[in-house]
Design an enzyme around this catalytic site. Sequence first.
Site, PDB file in Angstrom:
ATOM      1  N   GLY A  11       0.782  -1.241   0.000  1.00  0.00           N
ATOM      2  CA  GLY A  11       0.000   0.000   0.000  1.00  0.00           C
ATOM      3  C   GLY A  11       0.809   1.284   0.000  1.00  0.00           C
ATOM      4  O   GLY A  11       0.337   2.312   0.498  1.00  0.00           O
ATOM      5  N   SER A  12       2.017   1.253  -0.592  1.00  0.00           N
ATOM      6  CA  SER A  12       2.790   2.514  -0.604  1.00  0.00           C
ATOM      7  C   SER A  12       2.137   3.549  -1.520  1.00  0.00           C
ATOM      8  O   SER A  12       2.210   4.752  -1.254  1.00  0.00           O
ATOM      9  CB  SER A  12       4.250   2.264  -0.986  1.00  0.00           C
ATOM     10  OG  SER A  12       4.346   1.848  -2.323  1.00  0.00           O
ATOM     11  N   ASN A  13       1.482   3.097  -2.572  1.00  0.00           N
ATOM     12  CA  ASN A  13       0.765   4.058  -3.435  1.00  0.00           C
ATOM     13  C   ASN A  13      -0.470   4.609  -2.722  1.00  0.00           C
ATOM     14  O   ASN A  13      -0.816   5.779  -2.885  1.00  0.00           O
ATOM     15  CB  ASN A  13       0.375   3.405  -4.761  1.00  0.00           C
ATOM     16  CG  ASN A  13       1.552   3.359  -5.712  1.00  0.00           C
ATOM     17  OD1 ASN A  13       1.947   4.380  -6.262  1.00  0.00           O
ATOM     18  ND2 ASN A  13       2.140   2.184  -5.869  1.00  0.00           N
ATOM     19  N   MET A  89      -4.488  -7.140  -6.560  1.00  0.00           N
ATOM     20  CA  MET A  89      -4.016  -8.287  -7.335  1.00  0.00           C
ATOM     21  C   MET A  89      -5.153  -9.152  -7.889  1.00  0.00           C
ATOM     22  O   MET A  89      -5.007 -10.366  -8.003  1.00  0.00           O
ATOM     23  CB  MET A  89      -3.077  -9.147  -6.478  1.00  0.00           C
ATOM     24  CG  MET A  89      -1.844  -8.412  -5.993  1.00  0.00           C
ATOM     25  SD  MET A  89      -0.970  -7.558  -7.326  1.00  0.00           S
ATOM     26  CE  MET A  89      -0.216  -8.952  -8.139  1.00  0.00           C
ATOM     27  N   ARG A  90      -6.257  -8.532  -8.194  1.00  0.00           N
ATOM     28  CA  ARG A  90      -7.412  -9.289  -8.665  1.00  0.00           C
ATOM     29  C   ARG A  90      -7.930  -8.622  -9.943  1.00  0.00           C
ATOM     30  O   ARG A  90      -8.030  -7.389  -9.992  1.00  0.00           O
ATOM     31  CB  ARG A  90      -8.483  -9.210  -7.576  1.00  0.00           C
ATOM     32  CG  ARG A  90      -9.458 -10.306  -7.569  1.00  0.00           C
ATOM     33  CD  ARG A  90     -10.123 -10.363  -6.210  1.00  0.00           C
ATOM     34  NE  ARG A  90      -9.268 -10.997  -5.237  1.00  0.00           N
ATOM     35  CZ  ARG A  90      -9.094 -12.313  -5.149  1.00  0.00           C
ATOM     36  NH1 ARG A  90      -9.734 -13.112  -5.967  1.00  0.00           N
ATOM     37  NH2 ARG A  90      -8.283 -12.819  -4.241  1.00  0.00           N
ATOM     38  N   ASN A 106      -5.765   2.653 -12.855  1.00  0.00           N
ATOM     39  CA  ASN A 106      -4.783   1.702 -12.331  1.00  0.00           C
ATOM     40  C   ASN A 106      -3.381   2.259 -12.564  1.00  0.00           C
ATOM     41  O   ASN A 106      -3.167   3.046 -13.477  1.00  0.00           O
ATOM     42  CB  ASN A 106      -4.928   0.360 -13.065  1.00  0.00           C
ATOM     43  CG  ASN A 106      -3.966  -0.686 -12.544  1.00  0.00           C
ATOM     44  OD1 ASN A 106      -3.746  -0.787 -11.324  1.00  0.00           O
ATOM     45  ND2 ASN A 106      -3.386  -1.468 -13.421  1.00  0.00           N
ATOM     46  N   HIS A 108       0.569   0.939 -13.211  1.00  0.00           N
ATOM     47  CA  HIS A 108       1.276  -0.268 -13.623  1.00  0.00           C
ATOM     48  C   HIS A 108       2.778   0.038 -13.720  1.00  0.00           C
ATOM     49  O   HIS A 108       3.163   1.063 -14.277  1.00  0.00           O
ATOM     50  CB  HIS A 108       0.736  -0.740 -14.974  1.00  0.00           C
ATOM     51  CG  HIS A 108       1.349  -2.011 -15.434  1.00  0.00           C
ATOM     52  ND1 HIS A 108       0.983  -3.240 -14.914  1.00  0.00           N
ATOM     53  CD2 HIS A 108       2.343  -2.257 -16.328  1.00  0.00           C
ATOM     54  CE1 HIS A 108       1.723  -4.181 -15.481  1.00  0.00           C
ATOM     55  NE2 HIS A 108       2.542  -3.614 -16.338  1.00  0.00           N
ATOM     56  N   SER A 135       3.076   3.613 -15.722  1.00  0.00           N
ATOM     57  CA  SER A 135       1.919   4.072 -16.500  1.00  0.00           C
ATOM     58  C   SER A 135       0.687   4.136 -15.614  1.00  0.00           C
ATOM     59  O   SER A 135       0.434   3.218 -14.829  1.00  0.00           O
ATOM     60  CB  SER A 135       1.606   3.098 -17.640  1.00  0.00           C
ATOM     61  OG  SER A 135       2.744   2.871 -18.436  1.00  0.00           O
ATOM     62  N   ASP A 144      -4.466  -4.247 -18.379  1.00  0.00           N
ATOM     63  CA  ASP A 144      -3.349  -3.316 -18.632  1.00  0.00           C
ATOM     64  C   ASP A 144      -3.405  -2.691 -20.035  1.00  0.00           C
ATOM     65  O   ASP A 144      -2.359  -2.446 -20.650  1.00  0.00           O
ATOM     66  CB  ASP A 144      -1.978  -4.017 -18.443  1.00  0.00           C
ATOM     67  CG  ASP A 144      -1.774  -4.510 -17.018  1.00  0.00           C
ATOM     68  OD1 ASP A 144      -2.385  -3.935 -16.101  1.00  0.00           O
ATOM     69  OD2 ASP A 144      -1.022  -5.481 -16.832  1.00  0.00           O
TER      70      ASP A 144
HETATM   71  C1  GRF Z   1       2.943  -0.988  -7.669  1.00  0.00           C
HETATM   72  O1  GRF Z   1       4.219  -1.179  -8.198  1.00  0.00           O
HETATM   73  C2  GRF Z   1       1.927  -0.820  -8.751  1.00  0.00           C
HETATM   74  O2  GRF Z   1       2.461  -0.309  -9.945  1.00  0.00           O
HETATM   75  C3  GRF Z   1       1.456  -2.244  -9.000  1.00  0.00           C
HETATM   76  O3  GRF Z   1       1.482  -2.848  -7.737  1.00  0.00           O
HETATM   77  C4  GRF Z   1       2.456  -2.228  -6.922  1.00  0.00           C
HETATM   78  C5  GRF Z   1       1.787  -1.887  -5.621  1.00  0.00           C
HETATM   79  O4  GRF Z   1       2.690  -1.407  -4.662  1.00  0.00           O
HETATM   80  N1  GRF Z   1       0.147  -2.241  -9.613  1.00  0.00           N
HETATM   81  P1  GRF Z   1       2.146  -0.786  -3.298  1.00  0.00           P
HETATM   82  O5  GRF Z   1       1.242  -1.826  -2.650  1.00  0.00           O
HETATM   83  O6  GRF Z   1       1.382   0.461  -3.656  1.00  0.00           O
HETATM   84  O7  GRF Z   1       3.361  -0.500  -2.481  1.00  0.00           O
END
Ligand code: GRF
Length: 200
Positions: A11-13, A89-90, A106, A108, A135, A144
């Site tokens: 969940g860093s994003n 991841m789904r 999303n 990627h 992206s 994607d």
């Molecule tokens: C990221 O690299 C994103 O591009 C991909 O999954 C990863 C998730 O990382 N879809 P985080 O859980 O946000 O750290």
Amino acid sequence: MNLAVFCSGFGSNFQALIDAVRAKRLRASIALMVCDDPKAYALKRARKHHIPVVLINPRLFKTREAYERTLVSILKGQNVDLVVLAGFMRILSTHFVRAYRNRIVNIHPSYLPAFKGSHAIRDALAAGALETGVSVHVVTAAVDSGPILLQEKVKIRKNDTPKSLEARIHRVEHRLYPLAIKRYMKKLSDVVLSRRGTNG
Ligand code: GRF
């Protein structure tokens, strides 16, 4: 706009989006975080920032459609305007994609259309590519492949490992995702306003 962020892991994003909202770089509200894994670290981030969590195990549903129907009704009930996939991841089926048409984004870890799929970083290294990237795209039924909102290249260094490359990709992601969402929200609200204008 109300966002629902979907996560399965670290969940860093998600954290980058929380930070952008708190710093008012992103004028939106994270209405909820949807998660499919009770062990995901992203859950801790949600708790820390008092963001409501929807943790549902898809295996408890007879079909993927039943699971997604439940998700859609929860999201509609919370007036979610935009679904933000952040390491979820789904794969979402056409049922879900239709319900939130043009309202799912999303991120990627490659410069699409190169290196689609769930091992984009590893695949870029294995291919001996000189560069890869990040992206942000709109989600359609094809994985994607939806329209690109924002992209940035990341150089691959000779001595890169999956870990070192991932760390540099993440830094770019954390900067790009809030920005791409901000621009896309503006575009979506311009469309709504111009429709209202046409309708008088
Ligand atoms: C990221 O690299 C994103 O591009 C991909 O999954 C990863 C998730 O990382 N879809 P985080 O859980 O946000 O750290």
